[in-house]
Scaffold this active site. Sequence first.
Site, PDB file in Angstrom:
ATOM      1  N   CYS A  83       1.926   1.311  12.671  1.00  0.00           N
ATOM      2  CA  CYS A  83       3.312   1.900  12.312  1.00  0.00           C
ATOM      3  C   CYS A  83       3.557   2.871  13.352  1.00  0.00           C
ATOM      4  CB  CYS A  83       3.284   2.704  10.844  1.00  0.00           C
ATOM      5  SG  CYS A  83       2.483   1.835   9.640  1.00  0.00           S
TER       6      CYS A  83
ATOM      7  N   THR B  61      10.526  -7.683 -11.747  1.00  0.00           N
ATOM      8  CA  THR B  61       9.833  -8.915 -12.010  1.00  0.00           C
ATOM      9  C   THR B  61       8.848  -9.181 -11.095  1.00  0.00           C
ATOM     10  OG1 THR B  61      12.113  -9.833 -12.893  1.00  0.00           O
ATOM     11  CG2 THR B  61      10.476 -11.226 -12.089  1.00  0.00           C
TER      12      THR B  61
ATOM     13  N   GLN C 137      -7.778   0.222   3.825  1.00  0.00           N
ATOM     14  CA  GLN C 137      -8.389  -0.322   4.615  1.00  0.00           C
ATOM     15  C   GLN C 137      -9.811  -0.627   4.244  1.00  0.00           C
ATOM     16  OE1 GLN C 137      -7.640  -1.479   7.796  1.00  0.00           O
ATOM     17  NE2 GLN C 137      -5.414  -0.754   7.950  1.00  0.00           N
TER      18      GLN C 137
ATOM     19  N   GLY D 255       0.935  -1.136   0.028  1.00  0.00           N
ATOM     20  CA  GLY D 255       0.141   0.015  -0.003  1.00  0.00           C
ATOM     21  C   GLY D 255       0.756   1.214   0.125  1.00  0.00           C
ATOM     22  N   THR D 256       1.984   0.949   0.942  1.00  0.00           N
ATOM     23  CA  THR D 256       2.682   2.475   0.755  1.00  0.00           C
ATOM     24  C   THR D 256       3.243   2.721  -0.367  1.00  0.00           C
ATOM     25  OG1 THR D 256       3.638   1.963   2.942  1.00  0.00           O
ATOM     26  CG2 THR D 256       4.844   3.261   1.919  1.00  0.00           C
TER      27      THR D 256
ATOM     28  N   GLY E 160      -2.392  -6.130  -0.085  1.00  0.00           N
ATOM     29  CA  GLY E 160      -2.933  -7.549  -0.042  1.00  0.00           C
ATOM     30  C   GLY E 160      -2.937  -7.995   1.655  1.00  0.00           C
ATOM     31  N   HIS E 161      -2.304  -7.609   2.384  1.00  0.00           N
ATOM     32  CA  HIS E 161      -1.981  -8.001   3.911  1.00  0.00           C
ATOM     33  C   HIS E 161      -3.179  -7.662   4.567  1.00  0.00           C
ATOM     34  CE1 HIS E 161       0.037  -5.055   6.195  1.00  0.00           C
ATOM     35  NE2 HIS E 161       0.269  -4.393   5.076  1.00  0.00           N
TER      36      HIS E 161
ATOM     37  N   ASN F 130      -7.584   3.895   9.164  1.00  0.00           N
ATOM     38  CA  ASN F 130      -7.151   2.732   9.598  1.00  0.00           C
ATOM     39  C   ASN F 130      -7.110   2.776  11.320  1.00  0.00           C
ATOM     40  OD1 ASN F 130      -5.157   4.650   8.654  1.00  0.00           O
ATOM     41  ND2 ASN F 130      -3.618   3.595  10.331  1.00  0.00           N
TER      42      ASN F 130
HETATM   43  N1  PLP Z   1      -2.660   2.958   4.335  1.00  0.00           N
HETATM   44  C1  PLP Z   1      -3.481   2.775   5.176  1.00  0.00           C
HETATM   45  C2  PLP Z   1      -4.819   3.302   5.489  1.00  0.00           C
HETATM   46  C3  PLP Z   1      -2.984   1.685   6.078  1.00  0.00           C
HETATM   47  O1  PLP Z   1      -3.706   1.262   7.104  1.00  0.00           O
HETATM   48  C4  PLP Z   1      -1.686   0.948   5.746  1.00  0.00           C
HETATM   49  C5  PLP Z   1      -1.208  -0.057   6.674  1.00  0.00           C
HETATM   50  O2  PLP Z   1      -1.320  -0.086   7.885  1.00  0.00           O
HETATM   51  C6  PLP Z   1      -0.857   1.415   4.660  1.00  0.00           C
HETATM   52  C7  PLP Z   1      -1.373   2.584   3.919  1.00  0.00           C
HETATM   53  C8  PLP Z   1       0.287   1.049   4.206  1.00  0.00           C
HETATM   54  O3  PLP Z   1      -0.017  -0.312   3.418  1.00  0.00           O
HETATM   55  P1  PLP Z   1       1.396  -1.338   3.419  1.00  0.00           P
HETATM   56  O4  PLP Z   1       1.605  -1.862   4.917  1.00  0.00           O
HETATM   57  O5  PLP Z   1       0.854  -2.472   2.629  1.00  0.00           O
HETATM   58  O6  PLP Z   1       2.466  -0.568   3.041  1.00  0.00           O
END
Ligand code: PLP
Length: 389
Positions: free
Chosen positions: A328, A240, A182, A75-76, A203-204, A154
Amino acid sequence: MSQTPDLIYLDNNATTKVDPQVVKVMMPFLSQWYGNASSVHTFGGQVRHHVEEARARAAALVEALPEEIIFTSCGTESDNAALLSALENDVRRRKVVTTRVEHPAVLGFAKVLQQRGYHVEYAPVNGRGQLCMDTLVRMIDDQTAVVSVMWANNETGNIYPVYEIAEIAHQHGALFHTDAVQAVGKVPIDLASANIDLLSLSGHKLHAPKGVGALYVKKGTRFNQFLIGGHQEFGLRAGTENVPGIVALGEAMRIAADHIEFERSEVARLRDKLEHELLKQCPDARVNGNPLSRLPNTTNLSFEYVEGESILLMLDRFNIAASSGSACTSGSLEPSHVLRAMGVPETALHGSVRFSLSRYTTEREIDTVIEKMPPIIRRLREISPFGHA
Ligand code: PLP
């Protein structure tokens, strides 16, 4: 490494258990189907076929076209890439409008953009975490390159009016990005009829493994490459392909589509039961967020005059996993920037706990938490340094 079988896992906004069916589907891509999806030989072509199938499944969950999905690593990456691409699209526009409650994947990147000379404005929220729409709308102008507002928060689970904000962004010629990390898999998402240009997912957070995500780029929106190198992902994201991860994400999103209604009814019912009972049995407790527009799986509660970290440690003794902020920021005792932005009073700011459920959460687990929490709060208040009676 053994995981205690009686673990009560209520930290699904941090990460989720990989669905056993997802594990089953991805395993062959770690063993016999190890080919490179970009190779020209038949072996590579067979792997490519599964990548494209995963893309179609991922697209279907959010009502997108397969070619609008670019697989990423998380996601980041999707958030960072979306913002940078939007700024590079129109170099005359140097302004980003976002909110004070975004995830660090957006806020941290916005800070770097400011250091690079871009102008960033952060829309405030009210005490329930709802966006101050008037202020947000005033911030969007013809200097704005991109408006980035998360689909769901989140920490509180609050859902934001992204369809409406996307319209406003477009009226000013700005692109609209949403961090839906989320939201995807928990609430219905329809991109076909929306003015959303860019959407991030991970994904996670939806029962696929870590290390895979996606960025939706609406057809017709120019995307400027973030990772540069090979010609993978339509030449838009080099590297890849993470085939096992991509196949897993496709399967997880297919399964999620079948569970959206279950999230709305059953997961929400358990969340509401937990919240209702804890508010009833623990004095001086409050909900952080907007109960009228929230993800079905999340509740964020503050217990005044106690430390959230102490609650977590006590819960941990009973094998109950929850969180006191975003994944985080946990580990530091800094109060959550989201709760701060909401103006949560100092007495409640440090005593917040987030419970985030999943389709695997059972009634028995919720009953156990309801049984264990009130004595924990009582005990912590007895020894509280804040002097609560
Ligand atoms: N955006 C939100 C709202 C999230 O809750 C998170 C992860 O906690 C992220 C972005 C980051 O996702 P990733 O852990 O896949 O980098």
